[in-house]
Design a protein around this motif. Structure first.
Motif, mmCIF file in Angstrom:
data_model
loop_
_atom_site.group_PDB
_atom_site.id
_atom_site.type_symbol
_atom_site.label_atom_id
_atom_site.label_comp_id
_atom_site.label_asym_id
_atom_site.label_seq_id
_atom_site.Cartn_x
_atom_site.Cartn_y
_atom_site.Cartn_z
ATOM 1 N N LEU A 266 39.934 30.330 -51.125
ATOM 2 C CA LEU A 266 39.047 31.257 -50.349
ATOM 3 C C LEU A 266 39.716 31.487 -48.917
ATOM 4 O O LEU A 266 39.575 32.383 -48.204
ATOM 5 C CB LEU A 266 37.822 30.669 -49.978
ATOM 6 N N GLY A 267 40.830 30.481 -48.641
ATOM 7 C CA GLY A 267 41.428 30.514 -47.265
ATOM 8 C C GLY A 267 40.901 29.882 -46.213
ATOM 9 O O GLY A 267 41.176 30.131 -45.175
ATOM 10 N N GLY A 268 40.730 28.659 -46.620
ATOM 11 C CA GLY A 268 40.324 27.508 -45.840
ATOM 12 C C GLY A 268 41.569 27.233 -45.003
ATOM 13 O O GLY A 268 42.645 27.250 -45.330
ATOM 14 N N GLY B 209 24.768 31.573 -51.680
ATOM 15 C CA GLY B 209 23.961 31.827 -52.627
ATOM 16 C C GLY B 209 23.111 33.243 -52.323
ATOM 17 O O GLY B 209 22.692 33.777 -52.912
ATOM 18 N N ARG B 210 22.671 33.237 -50.887
ATOM 19 C CA ARG B 210 21.867 34.465 -50.544
ATOM 20 C C ARG B 210 22.588 35.764 -51.013
ATOM 21 O O ARG B 210 22.052 37.016 -51.175
ATOM 22 C CB ARG B 210 21.664 34.419 -49.089
ATOM 23 N N VAL B 211 24.222 35.725 -50.665
ATOM 24 C CA VAL B 211 24.713 37.071 -50.579
ATOM 25 C C VAL B 211 25.504 37.427 -51.935
ATOM 26 O O VAL B 211 26.099 38.178 -52.180
ATOM 27 C CB VAL B 211 25.616 36.833 -49.478
ATOM 28 N N GLY B 212 25.295 36.433 -53.027
ATOM 29 C CA GLY B 212 25.684 37.077 -54.469
ATOM 30 C C GLY B 212 26.858 36.126 -54.804
ATOM 31 O O GLY B 212 27.732 36.307 -55.626
ATOM 32 N N GLY B 213 27.376 35.286 -53.827
ATOM 33 C CA GLY B 213 28.467 34.430 -54.309
ATOM 34 C C GLY B 213 29.632 34.225 -53.002
ATOM 35 O O GLY B 213 29.510 34.633 -52.066
ATOM 36 N N PHE B 214 30.541 33.286 -53.569
ATOM 37 C CA PHE B 214 31.556 32.939 -52.510
ATOM 38 C C PHE B 214 32.731 34.234 -52.234
ATOM 39 O O PHE B 214 33.142 34.376 -50.947
ATOM 40 C CB PHE B 214 32.310 31.618 -52.835
ATOM 41 N N LEU B 215 32.723 35.028 -53.234
ATOM 42 C CA LEU B 215 33.519 36.316 -52.908
ATOM 43 C C LEU B 215 33.158 37.316 -51.932
ATOM 44 O O LEU B 215 33.801 37.714 -50.883
ATOM 45 C CB LEU B 215 34.098 37.075 -54.529
ATOM 46 N N GLU B 216 31.756 37.420 -51.948
ATOM 47 C CA GLU B 216 31.000 38.225 -51.131
ATOM 48 C C GLU B 216 30.901 37.743 -49.607
ATOM 49 O O GLU B 216 30.891 38.150 -48.745
ATOM 50 C CB GLU B 216 29.777 38.557 -51.449
ATOM 51 N N ALA B 217 30.665 36.344 -49.935
ATOM 52 C CA ALA B 217 30.631 35.398 -48.574
ATOM 53 C C ALA B 217 31.747 35.664 -47.730
ATOM 54 O O ALA B 217 31.852 36.006 -46.606
ATOM 55 C CB ALA B 217 30.259 34.119 -48.778
ATOM 56 N N ARG C 105 33.928 38.132 -47.949
ATOM 57 C CA ARG C 105 34.097 39.415 -47.208
ATOM 58 C C ARG C 105 33.182 39.627 -46.222
ATOM 59 O O ARG C 105 33.495 40.316 -45.151
ATOM 60 C CB ARG C 105 33.563 40.587 -48.518
ATOM 61 N N ILE C 106 31.978 39.153 -45.890
ATOM 62 C CA ILE C 106 31.232 38.955 -44.928
ATOM 63 C C ILE C 106 31.953 38.293 -43.877
ATOM 64 O O ILE C 106 31.938 38.906 -42.769
ATOM 65 C CB ILE C 106 29.914 38.359 -45.061
ATOM 66 N N HIS C 107 32.437 37.008 -44.081
ATOM 67 C CA HIS C 107 33.285 36.382 -42.945
ATOM 68 C C HIS C 107 34.512 37.263 -42.483
ATOM 69 O O HIS C 107 34.629 37.542 -41.236
ATOM 70 C CB HIS C 107 33.975 35.247 -43.975
ATOM 71 N N ASP C 108 35.106 38.001 -43.134
ATOM 72 C CA ASP C 108 36.303 38.818 -42.778
ATOM 73 C C ASP C 108 35.880 39.785 -41.846
ATOM 74 O O ASP C 108 36.196 40.553 -40.874
ATOM 75 C CB ASP C 108 37.044 39.425 -44.053
ATOM 76 N N VAL C 109 34.345 40.616 -42.367
ATOM 77 C CA VAL C 109 34.023 41.681 -41.451
ATOM 78 C C VAL C 109 33.598 40.934 -40.080
ATOM 79 O O VAL C 109 33.774 41.603 -39.003
ATOM 80 C CB VAL C 109 32.514 42.141 -42.197
ATOM 81 N N CYS C 110 32.916 39.942 -40.163
ATOM 82 C CA CYS C 110 32.512 39.138 -38.797
ATOM 83 C C CYS C 110 33.986 39.156 -38.301
ATOM 84 O O CYS C 110 33.972 39.199 -36.777
ATOM 85 C CB CYS C 110 31.702 38.129 -38.990
ATOM 86 N N VAL C 111 34.916 38.226 -38.695
ATOM 87 C CA VAL C 111 36.113 38.242 -37.789
ATOM 88 C C VAL C 111 36.614 39.434 -37.335
ATOM 89 O O VAL C 111 36.907 39.409 -36.061
ATOM 90 C CB VAL C 111 37.067 37.400 -38.668
ATOM 91 N N ALA C 112 36.670 40.333 -37.827
ATOM 92 C CA ALA C 112 37.052 41.696 -37.462
ATOM 93 C C ALA C 112 36.422 42.261 -36.233
ATOM 94 O O ALA C 112 36.892 42.874 -35.534
ATOM 95 C CB ALA C 112 36.970 42.546 -38.541
ATOM 96 N N HIS C 113 34.954 41.876 -36.274
ATOM 97 C CA HIS C 113 34.081 42.272 -35.246
ATOM 98 C C HIS C 113 33.973 41.258 -34.177
ATOM 99 O O HIS C 113 33.372 41.400 -32.932
ATOM 100 C CB HIS C 113 32.617 42.670 -35.551
ATOM 101 N N GLY C 114 34.643 40.238 -34.276
ATOM 102 C CA GLY C 114 34.628 39.131 -33.239
ATOM 103 C C GLY C 114 33.283 38.437 -33.129
ATOM 104 O O GLY C 114 32.631 37.740 -32.115
ATOM 105 N N VAL C 115 32.625 38.530 -34.340
ATOM 106 C CA VAL C 115 31.348 37.638 -34.411
ATOM 107 C C VAL C 115 31.453 36.145 -35.275
ATOM 108 O O VAL C 115 31.972 36.184 -36.133
ATOM 109 C CB VAL C 115 30.411 38.814 -35.249
#
Ligand SMILES: O=C(O)CCC(=O)N[C@@H](C(=O)O)c1ccccc1
Length: 368
Positions: free
Chosen positions: A123-125, A265-273, A275-285
């Protein structure tokens, strides 16, 4: 990778104490497990859906049905599959992200065990250990709450999350802040229990200098979360509203949150999780890893995700003993508010065969 069969299994892990939230009281964790069998390895996924559709629309019985009738046949049909190929194969079936997550994770775990690659590395830990906090349920009295919090602080947790609901919010939060001092990392979780009329009331949490208030309003009510951010100094965190990278972009675009709780589990799995992480990092969240009373199987996988760089806040990845006298796996133990990220291939842990056998209440093989 050829999957020879998929096993669905329900396990029943009694909770050491009732866990009360704004949507009910959990007395035991009926976890739905998915096991993907291949010739070279098996992979495990844990569905986070609870018994009743009160946290989200999903529930364990519905997950079993949608997995058996739609998701598993779609994944087995091609004959060979990769983890990245699971989501496209089941995309035609709407929703059911928790069921999809468990299936994708089982396939991903098998794939990584065969490749000898830990989930965290895949995942990129970037961390060998992650900060973890504890979620404290609603109690009958303030005194009981303070005792519970003291107990968790004695166990070394650095971050306390209090469940709140109308009638149990300002007073318990004030009591914990005043009793344990200003340095305590303290946050609250409302699980959608409030409405727009409660905005002035929730602003009264500001003096307690909370890390965040989690999901005070309905999953679909982003605008009132935006309104609270305009009125309050307490950072707003979303949980139930965050279903995908797309919904995360929408929430950030309208200023609905400062922080995101990511639950694979809520977002459909670790691959989508991721992606959400990457979106948040890109927004400084900042993001943190939420929990759904997972057994050690889900806990191990969550630790891998929490090792990604954007996970800068303590997650709800407590010791197994916080919830279970007996876990399905070797128990996870937080030390000094930290927990080590598994280093073995895949999720890096296996269920104890005897515990699995004794705690199983139902199982069924589903083949192509
Ligand atoms: O530590 C844990 O695993 C539980 C953390 C927690 O409080 N989870 C809450 C939540 O709303 O985030 C929850 C519990 C049970 C079921 C659904 C959600």
């Amino acid at each position: 990778m050829k999957i020879t069969g998929i096993e669905l299994r329900l396990v029943d892990l009694p909770l050491v104490t009732p866990f009360q939230t704004s949507f009910g009281v959990e007395l035991s964790r009926h976890a739905l497990l998915v096991r993907a069998a291949t010739d070279d390895a098996e992979g495990w996924g844990e569905c986070v859906a609870i018994d009743d559709p009160v946290y989200s629309s999903e529930y364990a019985g519905g997950a079993i049905d949608v997995l058996k009738r739609f998701l598993i046949p779609a994944v087995l049909a091609p004959g060979r599959v990769t983890a990245a190929g699971v989501a496209p194969l089941v995309d035609k079936f709407k929703g059911h992200r928790m069921a999809k997550a468990a299936l994708e994770t089982a396939v991903l775990d098998a794939e990584l065990r065969i490749a000898g690659l830990p989930l965290s590395g895949y995942l990129g830990g970037v961390r060998p250990a992650v900060p973890v906090g504890v979620s404290v349920g609603i109690t009958d009295t303030i005194e009981k709450l303070l005792d519970n919090v003291q107990g968790y602080l004695d166990e070394g947790y650095g971050r306390i999350k209090l469940k709140i609901q109308p009638g149990w919010d300002l007073e318990p939060t004030r009591a914990v802040r005043e009793h344990f001092g200003d340095d305590l990392m303290l946050q609250v979780d409302a699980n959608t229990a409030y409405g727009p009329a409660d905005l002035p009331h929730l602003v009264k949490l500001d003096p307690f200098d909370l890390l965040l208030i989690e999901q005070p309003f309905d999953e679909e009510d982003l605008r009132t979360h935006t309104r609270l951010r305009e009125m309050s100094t307490t950072p707003v965190c979303l949980d139930e509203s965050i279903l995908s990278a797309r919904s995360t972009v929408d929430a950030l675009a309208i200023g609905a949150c400062d922080i995101v709780n990511i639950k694979p589990g809520r977002v459909g799995g670790f691959l989508e999780a991721r992606r959400i992480h990457d979106v948040c990092v890109a927004h400084g969240v900042p993001v943190w890893c939420g929990g759904m009373l997972e057994t050690g199987l889900g806990r191990a996988a969550n630790l891998a995700l929490a090792a990604l760089p954007g996970f800068t806040l303590p997650g709800d990845i407590s010791s197994s003993a916080r919830y279970f006298d007996r876990d399905l796996t070797e128990p996870f133990v937080a030390e000094g508010g930290m927990m080590a990220v598994p280093t073995g291939p895949g999720i890096g842990i296996d269920p104890d065969p005897q515990a699995l056998s004794e705690l199983t209440t139902w199982s069924e093989w589903v083949t192509a």
